[in-house]
Scaffold this motif. Structure first.
Motif: not given
Length: 562
Positions: A533-557
């Motif tokens: 849940l790293d804030p720089t990567t937690a909002g991504n739609r895709g995955g990177n193999g480590n359970g993290q999704s790529a960031s889209d720098h969108g407003d998750s709230g």
């Protein structure tokens, strides 16, 4: 039960278990055996219990017209005997199809009729008498030379509650109670392994108290278990009322003020010591379990020390150790400095102390001893009085009496402060029996300090340390792992190292299995942690193999509109 060379001679005295089944090789004298006549059984039992009005002997019939007798103590069974009796009285009239005597009748009753899971037969009358006194129900059927024994003990007991003497902020709230089987269940609940071994002995000529020796097979050194069993087997006493009786009988040095066996009310603490390779002794009727062997460092440690992070715990442990030393030597240092070496304190403070002592008719050593004795009397009175009154007495004693003594000129204000800080320091020691030893040693050190000053204090401390160096608990040096030094053991003394550093069990216990923390598994755990849940990567739609999704720098709230 584990057989030892001495157990053959001591078997009759100590007993082997709560539910002891018949051993064909066991030697039973002819006059102690059951006969096929129930009248002989009734006569033997009445000979032992005839003057006890709470002992019940009842005749009944099995399978229509086969005479039988049941005996029990209602206060010990609390209705549990009814289930055992129901098995015999609801058989019906099977006399025509079942032999009236012999093994066939016994096998029919035991295998086809009786539905009690712990029913067994016994050939020895003294053993049956012991089982009846333990709360069992005994049934003897005419034509059989064995009696049926059912464990129906059902004694009132208090509920499991929070330990009174070992309070913690973080940790389990369950404590041992007086019932042995309940205490064993609390240990087995936390140690669900077949390697947990529990051997039950009976001690006391009249009390026949059950003593449970608990250890983990494969961890504990067998020589330690053997030594514990040997010491227990040599005890001859009228009764064991509390675990404190055993502690005094089996400890190494009977004249030392320091306890060589630790006591605990906490099942989690008992389990932790079992996992280290120690032996736990639980006494029926006592909520205090014994831990053997014991070293000095255990008395300022608590079970909470391993539930919190190591940095915080290390700081708290250091504070406890300082409070322990403070409660031992602070009054003696005060007496020595005031009486012999006032030049050691700053001038301004010396003037203030001298002004406070102006008009006090007693020397400092008498003043401190009077205050110490008064504090001990007040502490004892607070413990013995009812809880509603004890708290009020302590407040009145400390505030009103102390202030009145200062105003009357009996003691100086600085002496009251010294004694108050000393008392608070003694309360910081988790183990009551260790704190009691330090309170006892405080008095001779104060007297020596009043006679010889700082030299007396140093001589007193040297004598205490020398005595500690001479103590052993089941062969383990009392100051281990400091003396003799062991680096692995020092990780858990004044400071507590991280759990992953405590890879081995204490070397002083000479355990069979020395490893308790797997280093490889911990390294794998450390390297497999992901910042999911790293804030720089937690909002991504895709995955990177480590359970993290790529960031889209969108407003998750937000609601998706920009």
């Amino acid at each position: 039960m584990m057989r030892f060379p001495w157990s053959r001679n001591k078997r009759k005295k100590t007993g082997n278990s709560l539910k002891r089944s018949h051993n064909p090789d066991q030697e039973v004298r002819p006059e102690e055996r059951f006969t096929k006549n129930i009248e002989h059984t009734i006569a033997k039992l009445r000979e032992s219990f005839d003057y006890s009005d709470d002992f019940i002997i009842r005749r009944f019939h099995v399978m229509g017209n086969l005479p039988a007798v049941v005996c029990y103590f209602p206060p010990l069974t609390d209705g549990g005997h009814q289930e055992a009796l129901k098995s015999f009285m609801t058989i019906g009239n099977w006399l025509d199809e079942t032999p009236a005597t012999g093994k066939a009748l016994k096998n029919k009753l035991m295998n086809d009729v009786l539905f009690s899971s712990d029913g067994r037969t016994e050939i020895s009358i003294p053993m049956v008498i012991e089982e009846v006194l333990n709360g069992s129900t005994v049934v003897h059927v005419e034509g059989l030379d064995e009696a049926f024994v059912f464990c129906t003990r059902n004694v009132e007991k208090r509920s499991i509650d929070q330990p009174e003497t070992e309070q913690v902020i973080r940790g389990p709230r369950e404590g041992f109670i007086e019932n042995l089987m309940t205490n064993i269940s609390l240990v087995r609940y936390r140690l669900q392994t077949p390697d947990l071994r529990i051997k039950i002995n009976k001690l006391g000529k009249y009390t026949r108290t059950c003593i449970a020796v608990c250890y983990i097979h494969g961890i504990v050194n067998p020589a330690l278990v053997e030594e514990v069993q040997r010491r227990l087997s040599l005890i001859e006493i009228d009764g064991i009322i509390d675990s404190g009786y055993l502690e005094q009988l089996i400890e190494d040095n009977h004249y030392s003020p320091f306890p060589q066996i630790q006591v605990t009310e906490r099942p989690d603490k008992a389990v932790a010591n079992l996992l280290e390779g120690r032996v736990i002794i639980i006494v029926d009727g006592s909520p205090m379990a014994l831990i053997a062997p014991t070293v000095f460092t255990q008395f300022y440690q608590t079970s909470e020390d391993y539930a919190e992070r190591f940095l915080l715990v290390s700081f708290i442990r250091l504070a406890r150790l300082l409070a322990l030393l403070f409660s031992l030597v602070f009054p003696a240092l005060y007496v020595a400095v005031i009486s012999f070496n006032p030049e050691l304190i700053p001038t301004e403070f010396a003037v203030a102390v001298a002004g406070g002592r102006a008009g006090v008719p007693f020397p400092s050593v008498v003043e401190v001893l009077v205050m110490e004795v008064s504090m001990e009397v007040l502490r004892e009175a607070t413990i013995r009085l009812p809880q509603q009154v004890g708290g009020a007495l302590s407040i009145v004693g400390v505030l009103v009496v102390g202030q009145a003594a200062v105003a009357a000129g009996f003691v100086s204000p600085i002496t009251v402060v010294v004694i108050a800080l000393t008392t608070i320091g003694s309360f910081a020691t988790p183990a009551y029996n260790a704190a009691l030893a330090l309170r006892l040693l405080r008095f001779p050190i104060i007297i020596i300090a009043g006679m010889f000053g700082l030299y007396g204090v140093m001589v007193g401390l040297i004598l205490i340390v020398n005595h500690l160096l001479s103590l052993k608990s089941f062969g383990v040096p009392y100051l281990s792992p400091v003396v003799p030094g062991n680096f692995e053991g020092m990780k858990d003394t004044v400071f507590r190292a991280p759990l992953w550093w405590l890879k081995r069990r204490p070397a002083m216990l000479h355990t069979l299995d020395k490893t308790r923390v797997g280093s490889e598994s911990f390294n794998e755990l450390e390297h497999s942690k992901h910042n999911t849940l790293d804030p720089t990567t937690a909002g991504n739609r895709g995955g990177n193999g480590n359970g993290q999704s790529a960031s889209d720098h969108g407003d998750s709230g937000g609601d998706g509109h920009h």
